[in-house]
Motif scaffolding. Structure first.
Motif, PDB file in Angstrom:
ATOM      1  N   ALA A 108      17.870 -16.758  -0.062  1.00 24.94           N
ATOM      2  CA  ALA A 108      17.765 -16.569  -1.510  1.00 24.94           C
ATOM      3  C   ALA A 108      19.193 -16.669  -2.023  1.00 24.94           C
ATOM      4  O   ALA A 108      20.143 -16.670  -1.226  1.00 24.94           O
ATOM      5  N   CYS A 109      19.365 -16.763  -3.371  1.00 22.09           N
ATOM      6  CA  CYS A 109      20.703 -17.117  -3.890  1.00 22.09           C
ATOM      7  C   CYS A 109      21.731 -15.992  -3.748  1.00 22.09           C
ATOM      8  O   CYS A 109      22.917 -16.245  -3.722  1.00 22.09           O
ATOM      9  N   LYS A 110      21.256 -14.732  -3.694  1.00 23.06           N
ATOM     10  CA  LYS A 110      22.116 -13.549  -3.567  1.00 23.06           C
ATOM     11  C   LYS A 110      22.955 -13.244  -4.816  1.00 23.06           C
ATOM     12  O   LYS A 110      23.786 -12.365  -4.798  1.00 23.06           O
ATOM     13  N   LYS A 111      22.748 -14.039  -5.909  1.00 23.56           N
ATOM     14  CA  LYS A 111      23.559 -13.839  -7.120  1.00 23.56           C
ATOM     15  C   LYS A 111      22.748 -13.502  -8.361  1.00 23.56           C
ATOM     16  O   LYS A 111      23.271 -12.952  -9.319  1.00 23.56           O
ATOM     17  N   CYS A 112      21.476 -13.893  -8.405  1.00 24.99           N
ATOM     18  CA  CYS A 112      20.698 -13.711  -9.640  1.00 24.99           C
ATOM     19  C   CYS A 112      20.345 -12.222  -9.820  1.00 24.99           C
ATOM     20  O   CYS A 112      20.562 -11.406  -8.928  1.00 24.99           O
ATOM     21  N   THR A 113      19.773 -11.902 -10.986  1.00 22.45           N
ATOM     22  CA  THR A 113      19.482 -10.487 -11.260  1.00 22.45           C
ATOM     23  C   THR A 113      18.473  -9.936 -10.250  1.00 22.45           C
ATOM     24  O   THR A 113      18.571  -8.790  -9.838  1.00 22.45           O
ATOM     25  N   HIS A 114      17.483 -10.755  -9.845  1.00 19.07           N
ATOM     26  CA  HIS A 114      16.504 -10.288  -8.857  1.00 19.07           C
ATOM     27  C   HIS A 114      17.197  -9.972  -7.526  1.00 19.07           C
ATOM     28  O   HIS A 114      16.970  -8.935  -6.921  1.00 19.07           O
ATOM     29  N   CYS A 115      18.029 -10.929  -7.067  1.00 23.56           N
ATOM     30  CA  CYS A 115      18.715 -10.725  -5.785  1.00 23.56           C
ATOM     31  C   CYS A 115      19.593  -9.476  -5.840  1.00 23.56           C
ATOM     32  O   CYS A 115      19.582  -8.661  -4.915  1.00 23.56           O
ATOM     33  N   LEU A 116      20.330  -9.326  -6.945  1.00 23.88           N
ATOM     34  CA  LEU A 116      21.250  -8.192  -7.037  1.00 23.88           C
ATOM     35  C   LEU A 116      20.493  -6.859  -7.095  1.00 23.88           C
ATOM     36  O   LEU A 116      21.006  -5.832  -6.676  1.00 23.88           O
ATOM     37  N   LEU A 129      11.754 -12.434  -5.246  1.00 20.21           N
ATOM     38  CA  LEU A 129      11.391 -13.025  -6.538  1.00 20.21           C
ATOM     39  C   LEU A 129      12.401 -14.085  -6.986  1.00 20.21           C
ATOM     40  O   LEU A 129      12.249 -14.687  -8.044  1.00 20.21           O
ATOM     41  N   CYS A 130      13.454 -14.311  -6.206  1.00 15.98           N
ATOM     42  CA  CYS A 130      14.529 -15.244  -6.576  1.00 15.98           C
ATOM     43  C   CYS A 130      13.964 -16.640  -6.831  1.00 15.98           C
ATOM     44  O   CYS A 130      13.112 -17.120  -6.088  1.00 15.98           O
ATOM     45  N   GLU A 131      14.487 -17.280  -7.866  1.00 19.42           N
ATOM     46  CA  GLU A 131      14.050 -18.643  -8.199  1.00 19.42           C
ATOM     47  C   GLU A 131      14.391 -19.610  -7.069  1.00 19.42           C
ATOM     48  O   GLU A 131      13.758 -20.640  -6.904  1.00 19.42           O
TER      49      GLU A 131
HETATM   50 ZN   LIG Z   1      18.513 -15.003  -6.361  1.00 16.60          ZN
END
Ligand SMILES: [Zn+2]
Ligand SMILES: [Zn+2]
Length: 346
Positions: free
Chosen positions: A96-104, A110-112
Motif C-alpha cells: 500500500a502507499c504508506k502515505k495517504c490518510t488511510h495508510c497513515l 482501504l488505500c487506493e
Molecule cells: Zn495509502
C-alpha cells in the motif's frame, strides 16, 4: 523458476485445469525488497474468484496465491529487518502507499494503491516471489510451514471482522454462516471475550451441532429469531437472505459486519423484504470488511498461537494446484488445502 500461472480468466465448469506450469525468470529484489523462497502456499476461495473473473487480475500471466510461507533467500541493499534464512509470511496485502490518510491511520486495506498478493503482484504458487520487507511478516515458531499458511488469510480476515464489530467482553455476538471462517471467529471470540455469549445461525444441523460443541450459547437456522437481541453479528455467507434475517436480531444501535469479498446474485430479491422499522430503525448499522492490514495478520497470528488454533491441513504438490482448486470449487474439503513447494521440480 517453476510456477503455476494463470493466463486468462475462464470458467471452471469448462476448464478444470486453469493453471499451467511455466518457467519464469527468477524475480530480483529491489533495494527494500526480499527474495523469498516459497516453502508452502495455502489455496483460498479468492483464487476461484480471480480465475472466474469476479476479482480479475489486472495482467497475465499471473502467479496466484496469498497465503505464503517462505525463507528469505536474498535481500536488497537497503533491507534492515530481515536476514537471509529468516522465515516470513506474506498475506493478501502485498503493498500500500504508506502515505495517504488511510495508510497513515492504519487502514492500509482501504488505500487506493492497495495491491494484493497473487492478483496485482505475483504470489506463492511458484518457487520464489519478491515483496517489500515492510509487508513480510514474522510467523510464531509454534506453527509448522504447512499450518502457518492457511492462518495468513481466513483467520486474519475473521480477526478483522471481529475487531470491526466493536464488541466488548460481556456483549452478545452473532455469527451467520458457519464455515471455515465462522468457526475460527467463534474460537477467537470465546478466548478474547470470555463473558460474551455467541449465537450461531447456520443452515445445516451438522454445522449447528459443531457450533454448540465449540461453545456457542445457542444455534439456530438462518431465519430464526435469537433468544436475545445481539450487539453485533458477523455474516460470512455469499448471499443476501442472512443479511435481512440478521438485522432483525440486532439490538438498537447494533452492527452487522459483512465479511464477503463479493455477494452472489441468486437471491438478491430477498432484499425487497427489508422492513425499515424492523431491520434498520434505531441506528442499526451495516459495515463491510475489505482486505486486511499487516496489523490484522500479525495480531491474529499471536492470538492463534496463544489459543492455540491449529488448522487441519491437506497437502498438495505445486503440480497438483489445479486439483486442489477444483476440490475447493466442488466443496471437497477435509481441511485447509496447502501446496508444499519443495524445489524438487527443477
Ligand atoms: Zn495509502
Ligand atoms: Zn484468501
Amino acid at each position: 523458476m517453476k510456477a503455476m500461472v494463470l493466463n486468462r480468466v475462464c470458467s471452471l465448469v469448462e476448464n478444470k485445469s486453469p493453471l499451467e506450469m511455466a518457467d519464469l525468470p527468477d524475480p530480483v529484489p529491489g533495494d527494500r525488497e526480499v527474495l523469498v523462497k516459497v516453502l508452502t502456499c495455502g489455496v483460498c476461495h479468492t483464487e476461484l474468484d480471480e480465475i472466474e473473473g469476479r476479482t480479475p487480475p489486472p495482467r497475465f500471466p499471473v502467479v496466484l496465491g496469498h497465503e505464503v510461507v517462505g525463507r528469505v533467500e536474498d535481500r536488497g541493499k537497503e533491507v534492515r529487518v530481515f536476514e537471509i534464512g529468516d522465515r516470513v509470511g506474506i498475506g493478501w496485502i502485498h503493498s500500500a502507499c504508506k502515505k495517504c490518510t488511510h495508510c497513515l491511520a492504519g487502514d492500509e486495506n482501504l488505500c487506493e494503491h492497495f495491491k494484493a498478493t497473487g492478483r496485482d503482484a505475483n504470489g506463492g504458487y511458484a518457487e520464489y516471489l519478491v515483496v517489500s520487507e515492510d509487508f513480510a511478516l514474522k510467523i510464531p515458531h509454534v506453527f509448522s510451514d504447512l499450518e502457518a499458511a492457511p492462518l495468513l488469510c481466513a483467520g486474519a480476515i475473521g480477526y478483522r471482522s471481529l475487531r470491526l464489530t466493536g464488541i466488548k467482553d460481556g456483549q452478545y455476538l452473532g455469527l451467520t454462516g458457519f464455515g471455515a471462517s465462522g468457526h475460527l471467529v467463534l474460537k477467537m471470540a470465546r478466548h478474547r471475550y470470555p463473558h460474551s455469549k455467541v449465537f450461531v445461525f447456520a443452515r445445516s444441523e451438522r454445522e449447528r451441532d459443531f457450533a454448540r460443541e465449540l461453545g456457542a450459547a445457542w444455534a439456530g437456522d438462518t431465519d430464526q429469531e435469537s433468544p436475545e437481541r445481539l450487539d453485533s453479528i458477523i455474516d460470512t455467507t455469499p448471499v443476501w437472505k442472512p443479511i435481512v434475517e440478521a438485522l432483525k436480531n440486532l439490538k438498537a444501535g447494533g452492527r452487522l459486519v459483512i465479511n464477503a469479498i463479493r455477494k452472489e446474485e441468486v437471491d438478491k430479491q430477498y432484499l425487497l423484504r427489508l422492513d425499515y422499522p424492523a431491520h434498520l430503525w434505531l441506528e442499526k448499522e451495516i459495515k463491510s470488511v475489505a482486505n486486511v492490514t499487516r496489523r490484522d495478520i500479525s495480531e491474529f497470528l499471536e492470538l492463534a498461537a496463544q489459543i492455540p488454533i491449529m488448522p487441519e491441513v491437506e497437502e498438495f504438490s505445486l503440480l497438483e494446484a489445479n486439483r486442489a482448486l477444483m476440490e475447493l470449487k466442488e466443496r471437497k474439503i477435509r481441511g485447509a488445502k496447502v501446496l508444499r513447494i519443495d524445489g524438487s521440480l527443477v
